[in-house]
Design a protein around this motif. Sequence first.
Motif, PDB file in Angstrom:
ATOM      1  N   UNK A   1     -17.538  19.417   8.149  1.00  0.00           N
ATOM      2  CA  UNK A   1     -18.208  20.459   8.556  1.00  0.00           C
ATOM      3  C   UNK A   1     -19.186  19.759   9.655  1.00  0.00           C
ATOM      4  N   UNK A   2     -19.373  18.541   9.949  1.00  0.00           N
ATOM      5  CA  UNK A   2     -20.528  18.007  10.725  1.00  0.00           C
ATOM      6  C   UNK A   2     -19.987  17.005  11.745  1.00  0.00           C
ATOM      7  N   UNK A   3     -20.728  16.325  12.541  1.00  0.00           N
ATOM      8  CA  UNK A   3     -20.186  15.424  13.501  1.00  0.00           C
ATOM      9  C   UNK A   3     -19.440  14.218  12.837  1.00  0.00           C
TER      10      UNK A   3
ATOM     11  N   UNK B   1     -12.979   7.364   3.410  1.00  0.00           N
ATOM     12  CA  UNK B   1     -12.595   7.155   4.747  1.00  0.00           C
ATOM     13  C   UNK B   1     -13.407   8.225   5.751  1.00  0.00           C
ATOM     14  N   UNK B   2     -14.058   7.777   6.917  1.00  0.00           N
ATOM     15  CA  UNK B   2     -14.799   8.541   7.651  1.00  0.00           C
ATOM     16  C   UNK B   2     -14.358   8.338   9.103  1.00  0.00           C
ATOM     17  N   UNK B   3     -14.785   9.314   9.949  1.00  0.00           N
ATOM     18  CA  UNK B   3     -14.507   9.211  11.271  1.00  0.00           C
ATOM     19  C   UNK B   3     -15.749  10.032  11.862  1.00  0.00           C
ATOM     20  N   UNK B   4     -16.317   9.287  13.212  1.00  0.00           N
ATOM     21  CA  UNK B   4     -17.313   9.773  13.648  1.00  0.00           C
ATOM     22  C   UNK B   4     -17.091  10.364  15.183  1.00  0.00           C
ATOM     23  N   UNK B   5     -15.994  10.528  15.389  1.00  0.00           N
ATOM     24  CA  UNK B   5     -15.309  11.238  16.686  1.00  0.00           C
ATOM     25  C   UNK B   5     -15.086  12.740  16.306  1.00  0.00           C
TER      26      UNK B   5
ATOM     27  N   UNK C   1     -11.499  15.292  14.720  1.00  0.00           N
ATOM     28  CA  UNK C   1     -11.342  15.604  13.690  1.00  0.00           C
ATOM     29  C   UNK C   1      -9.836  16.102  12.900  1.00  0.00           C
ATOM     30  N   UNK C   2      -9.468  17.104  13.811  1.00  0.00           N
ATOM     31  CA  UNK C   2      -8.018  17.609  13.694  1.00  0.00           C
ATOM     32  C   UNK C   2      -6.734  16.643  13.523  1.00  0.00           C
ATOM     33  N   UNK C   3      -6.993  15.660  14.614  1.00  0.00           N
ATOM     34  CA  UNK C   3      -5.877  14.601  14.627  1.00  0.00           C
ATOM     35  C   UNK C   3      -6.261  13.473  13.774  1.00  0.00           C
ATOM     36  N   UNK C   4      -7.270  13.355  13.141  1.00  0.00           N
ATOM     37  CA  UNK C   4      -7.518  12.089  12.302  1.00  0.00           C
ATOM     38  C   UNK C   4      -7.285  12.590  10.844  1.00  0.00           C
ATOM     39  N   UNK C   5      -7.560  13.738  10.644  1.00  0.00           N
ATOM     40  CA  UNK C   5      -7.336  13.962   9.179  1.00  0.00           C
ATOM     41  C   UNK C   5      -6.258  13.814   8.397  1.00  0.00           C
ATOM     42  N   UNK C   6      -5.055  14.363   8.739  1.00  0.00           N
ATOM     43  CA  UNK C   6      -3.662  14.118   8.107  1.00  0.00           C
ATOM     44  C   UNK C   6      -3.436  12.688   8.139  1.00  0.00           C
ATOM     45  N   UNK C   7      -3.597  11.854   9.118  1.00  0.00           N
ATOM     46  CA  UNK C   7      -3.057  10.588   8.939  1.00  0.00           C
ATOM     47  C   UNK C   7      -4.036   9.770   8.032  1.00  0.00           C
ATOM     48  N   UNK C   8      -5.485  10.087   8.187  1.00  0.00           N
ATOM     49  CA  UNK C   8      -6.350   9.415   7.238  1.00  0.00           C
ATOM     50  C   UNK C   8      -5.772   9.547   5.672  1.00  0.00           C
ATOM     51  N   UNK C   9      -5.665  10.913   5.516  1.00  0.00           N
ATOM     52  CA  UNK C   9      -5.293  11.171   4.118  1.00  0.00           C
ATOM     53  C   UNK C   9      -4.007  10.637   3.606  1.00  0.00           C
ATOM     54  N   UNK C  10      -3.139  10.603   4.431  1.00  0.00           N
ATOM     55  CA  UNK C  10      -1.695   9.914   4.289  1.00  0.00           C
ATOM     56  C   UNK C  10      -1.929   8.462   3.968  1.00  0.00           C
ATOM     57  N   UNK C  11      -2.758   7.712   4.664  1.00  0.00           N
ATOM     58  CA  UNK C  11      -3.187   6.407   4.776  1.00  0.00           C
ATOM     59  C   UNK C  11      -3.897   5.931   3.531  1.00  0.00           C
TER      60      UNK C  11
END
Length: 223
Positions: free
Chosen positions: A10-12, A28-32, A36-46
């Motif tokens: 929802x946020x930055x 897991x977190x991402x500040x970029x 968000x769209x490109x980070x989300x699914x690989x992060x969930x898989x990992x």
Amino acid sequence: MALILNIDTAMAKAGICLALEGKAMAIAESVAQKEHASWLHPAIEQMMHDTGYHLRDLQAVAVTSGPGSYTGLRVGMAAAKGFCYALNIPLITEDTLRVMAFAAREQLPDAGLLCPMIDARRMEVFTAVYQNDLTTLLPSTAMVIDENSFALYLEQQKVSFFGDGSDKCKPIITGPHAVFCQVNYHAGYLGKLSFLRYLHQEFTGLAYSEPAYTKEFYTHTRK
């Protein structure tokens, strides 16, 4: 045993949490924000790989439904609904500001009223007011801040302001009962709240679930 995947874009800062019975197994977190769209699914898989779980082990998926970034909310909701459809499991949605208030309640035992704020450009914020038990006094809204904002609440008792929209409000919202605080917010708090909703079977229908934008075109980038 309720294993729930929690998604907050929802946020930055985006975050995910895999929680078992409300206890965070991994975060897991991402500040970029633009990624968000490109980070989300690989992060969930990992995350699933690292914890030894599989998507088929999930009992539910939870997502912050807003307010927040227009694009971020769409990313999170689309992902959560996709998992729920594919796995035939329930969807849990939670107000972003309520999760922030829950985090503040755990970190600030003497906070008084809880007022989370998300920056929405210029002097506008997404905000709400909660009692310590998370009873809603002011529902989520987009508000242009001036010296009279929250005057009714500040006359009566202490109000704690926090979130990435609170710093710009500090010179304007004054008085002995106004307190500005730093709260460490992450998706683990969504994991605790989503477990409670799971226990009470407070699910959101997939066909009708939409982000709560509050206002239509917030992107977190000021002009």
